[in-house]
Design an enzyme around this catalytic site. Structure first.
Site, PDB file in Angstrom:
ATOM      1  N   HIS A  39      39.204  46.122  45.628  1.00  0.00           N
ATOM      2  CA  HIS A  39      39.270  46.777  46.982  1.00  0.00           C
ATOM      3  C   HIS A  39      38.180  47.355  47.247  1.00  0.00           C
ATOM      4  CE1 HIS A  39      43.765  45.998  45.783  1.00  0.00           C
ATOM      5  NE2 HIS A  39      43.629  45.305  46.981  1.00  0.00           N
ATOM      6  N   GLY A 150      38.863  39.502  49.224  1.00  0.00           N
ATOM      7  CA  GLY A 150      38.484  39.033  47.749  1.00  0.00           C
ATOM      8  C   GLY A 150      38.649  37.722  47.628  1.00  0.00           C
TER       9      GLY A 150
END
Length: 292
Positions: A39, A150
């Site tokens: 993150h 991601g």
């Protein structure tokens, strides 16, 4: 300096109105919290691409099935705030409760048809409808110039790219490479569920992908031996396979082989103990070497 924490839709609208008046470029990083280095890499890239980075922290109930782990999903808001500060986020949107995003009487959902089929979509009915709905709400609420996700959740990334394009939401959807532990395990909030022994066995996912990558480099392009290389590692580690599939990198349709220059993805999902883990790698195309 601690980021501002927004709790309501009105808070976000007021904040983004001021941002627009000042002419700032916004990057958005949607998360469910329990942040890790994956993150933080998104936040740092957001800082590179925009003037301001906002992070949403919301455990979205609509993407969990009735037998899934909503109630036990790991949470650490104070730790998340500290990590956001370290990575350079200026704003956190943390809805005060699910009713902020889904008020009483809520009845509108977003469904992406093609790329949500198969793979995780087949195993988790309704999951991508929940993902598509909450991401659409966040993109329309914040209207960021850039939104970052991601590549570990690769099917999710393709679902988000499709809804952004189809609904003309106007964000630049950026997929960032999977961030891994030193031993190769893809970082995931759900890794917190793993016992030490289960975590060790979970390394079979990345080992299998590396084995398939080696075969491709040696000239093997057919799906069957590439998939079999992953399955051998899963079986040797005693993991329960959910799926292993070679697909077109954009459409996610199954491939019989990797044609020269064709971008493809090899995706795997498996259970280590009771924890379901996913991973993937690029095969073919310009990124033939892949990153695992």
């Amino acid at each position: 300096m601690a980021p501002a924490v927004l709790k309501t839709i009105a808070d976000v609208k007021d904040w983004t109105a001021g941002l627009r008046r000042e002419g700032h470029r916004l990057a958005l990083v949607p998360t469910m919290g329990f942040l890790h280095e994956g993150h933080l890499s998104l936040i740092r890239e957001g800082r590179r691409r925009a003037d301001v980075v906002a992070v949403s922290i919301f455990v979205n109930p609509t993407q969990f099935g009735p037998k899934e782990d909503l109630s036990r999903y790991p949470r650490d808001f104070e730790g998340d705030v500290a990590k956001c500060i370290s990575a350079g986020a200026q704003v956190i949107f943390a809805p005060a409760g699910p009713e902020v995003m889904y008020p009483q009487g809520y009845q509108t959902y977003v469904e992406v048809t093609d790329v949500s089929q198969g793979l995780c979509g087949a195993r988790r009915p309704g999951h991508f409808r929940g993902v598509a709905t909450v991401v659409t709400k966040l993109l329309t609420l914040f209207r960021p110039e850039v939104a970052l996700f991601g590549e570990k959740d690769y099917q999710q990334l393709q679902v988000i790219r499709a809804l952004n394009q189809d609904l003309h939401l106007g964000a630049d959807i950026v997929g960032m490479p999977t961030v891994r532990e030193p031993d190769g395990l893809a970082m995931s909030s759900r890794n917190a569920y793993l016992s030490p022994e289960e975590r060790q066995r979970a390394l079979a996912l990345s080992r299998g992908l590396k084995a398939a990558q080696a075969l491709l480099r040696e000239g093997t392009r057919e799906s069957e031996p590439l998939v079999a290389a992953v399955r051998r590692e899963l079986e040797a580690a005693g993991l329960q396979e959910d799926y292993v599939e070679l697909v077109d990198a954009e459409r996610l349709t199954p491939l019989a082989s990797v044609a020269p220059g064709q971008p493809a993805r090899l995706l795997v999902a498996a259970f280590s103990g009771t924890t379901r883990l996913i991973d993937n790698m690029q095969l073919g195309g310009e990124e033939n070497a892949g990153r695992v």
